[in-house]
Design a protein around this motif. Structure first.
Motif, PDB file in Angstrom:
ATOM      1  N   ALA A  45       2.351  22.615 -28.911  1.00  0.00           N
ATOM      2  CA  ALA A  45       1.597  21.416 -28.262  1.00  0.00           C
ATOM      3  C   ALA A  45       0.623  20.744 -29.263  1.00  0.00           C
ATOM      4  CB  ALA A  45       0.930  21.670 -27.111  1.00  0.00           C
ATOM      5  N   PHE A  46      -0.181  21.753 -30.149  1.00  0.00           N
ATOM      6  CA  PHE A  46      -0.829  21.153 -30.980  1.00  0.00           C
ATOM      7  C   PHE A  46      -0.352  20.885 -32.409  1.00  0.00           C
ATOM      8  CE2 PHE A  46      -2.289  25.542 -32.511  1.00  0.00           C
ATOM      9  CZ  PHE A  46      -1.847  25.388 -33.913  1.00  0.00           C
ATOM     10  N   VAL A  47       0.876  21.470 -32.835  1.00  0.00           N
ATOM     11  CA  VAL A  47       1.705  20.871 -33.799  1.00  0.00           C
ATOM     12  C   VAL A  47       2.243  19.677 -33.463  1.00  0.00           C
ATOM     13  CG1 VAL A  47       3.684  21.683 -35.297  1.00  0.00           C
ATOM     14  CG2 VAL A  47       1.908  23.322 -34.773  1.00  0.00           C
ATOM     15  N   TRP A  48       2.715  19.545 -32.433  1.00  0.00           N
ATOM     16  CA  TRP A  48       3.401  18.298 -31.964  1.00  0.00           C
ATOM     17  C   TRP A  48       2.231  17.182 -32.065  1.00  0.00           C
ATOM     18  CZ3 TRP A  48       3.139  14.501 -28.245  1.00  0.00           C
ATOM     19  CH2 TRP A  48       4.264  13.727 -28.121  1.00  0.00           C
ATOM     20  N   LEU A  49       1.261  17.456 -31.484  1.00  0.00           N
ATOM     21  CA  LEU A  49       0.295  16.140 -31.531  1.00  0.00           C
ATOM     22  C   LEU A  49      -0.253  15.816 -32.998  1.00  0.00           C
ATOM     23  CD1 LEU A  49      -1.817  17.271 -28.271  1.00  0.00           C
ATOM     24  CD2 LEU A  49      -0.467  15.119 -28.536  1.00  0.00           C
ATOM     25  N   LEU A  50      -0.334  16.973 -33.778  1.00  0.00           N
ATOM     26  CA  LEU A  50      -0.782  16.876 -35.256  1.00  0.00           C
ATOM     27  C   LEU A  50       0.138  16.025 -36.046  1.00  0.00           C
ATOM     28  CD1 LEU A  50      -2.666  17.285 -37.382  1.00  0.00           C
ATOM     29  CD2 LEU A  50      -1.486  19.699 -37.813  1.00  0.00           C
ATOM     30  N   GLY A  51       1.178  16.276 -35.672  1.00  0.00           N
ATOM     31  CA  GLY A  51       2.434  15.582 -36.285  1.00  0.00           C
ATOM     32  C   GLY A  51       2.565  14.316 -36.017  1.00  0.00           C
ATOM     33  N   ARG A  52       2.289  13.908 -34.772  1.00  0.00           N
ATOM     34  CA  ARG A  52       2.440  12.679 -34.214  1.00  0.00           C
ATOM     35  C   ARG A  52       1.374  11.659 -34.876  1.00  0.00           C
ATOM     36  NH1 ARG A  52       5.422   9.429 -32.757  1.00  0.00           N
ATOM     37  NH2 ARG A  52       4.357   8.571 -31.107  1.00  0.00           N
ATOM     38  N   SER A  53       0.172  12.141 -34.823  1.00  0.00           N
ATOM     39  CA  SER A  53      -1.051  11.611 -35.311  1.00  0.00           C
ATOM     40  C   SER A  53      -0.976  11.443 -37.095  1.00  0.00           C
ATOM     41  CB  SER A  53      -2.425  12.451 -35.272  1.00  0.00           C
ATOM     42  OG  SER A  53      -2.470  13.456 -36.028  1.00  0.00           O
ATOM     43  N   LEU A  54      -0.336  12.133 -37.569  1.00  0.00           N
ATOM     44  CA  LEU A  54      -0.043  11.876 -39.108  1.00  0.00           C
ATOM     45  C   LEU A  54       0.897  10.800 -39.432  1.00  0.00           C
ATOM     46  CD1 LEU A  54       0.417  15.717 -40.390  1.00  0.00           C
ATOM     47  CD2 LEU A  54      -1.813  14.148 -40.633  1.00  0.00           C
TER      48      LEU A  54
END
Length: 109
Positions: A45-54
């Motif tokens: 979940a946090f990797v997905w959210l981090l990737g989206r924010s990038l």
């Protein structure tokens, strides 16, 4: 995606990073199945959210802010949940990390 949404996603990713670290502690070296499974879900979940924010935020700023949230949150959670020390030097380190996060957020991209 708007910049505000990207920052919100990054903040949530940072909080999930803290929860992930805690779940890793409770997983006890991946010997406890429920906590181990939760840690993998939180990680995804946090990797997905981090990737989206990038997709919107500068990578250097976003990554530094995300790791700062995780580091500060985990230090505080460790003290509250596991009785880890919060001496003057550790608190000074937390303050420096927080100051760095604020400066990165305020700096032009």
């Amino acid at each position: 995606m708007s910049t505000a949404t990207a920052w919100s996603m990054l903040l949530v990713a940072g909080v999930l990073d803290v929860l992930w670290a805690l779940s890793m502690k409770y997983a006890d070296g991946y010997t406890r199945l429920g906590w181990s499974a939760l840690s993998l879900v939180l990680l995804a979940a946090f990797v997905w959210l981090l990737g989206r924010s990038l997709s919107v935020l500068p990578v250097g700023t976003a990554y530094a802010v995300w790791t700062g949230i995780g580091a500060v949150g985990t230090v505080v959670a460790g003290a509250l949940l596991f009785g880890e020390s919060l001496g003057a030097l550790r608190l000074a380190g937390v303050a420096l990390v927080l100051a760095g996060i604020v400066l990165l957020k305020l700096a032009p991209a």
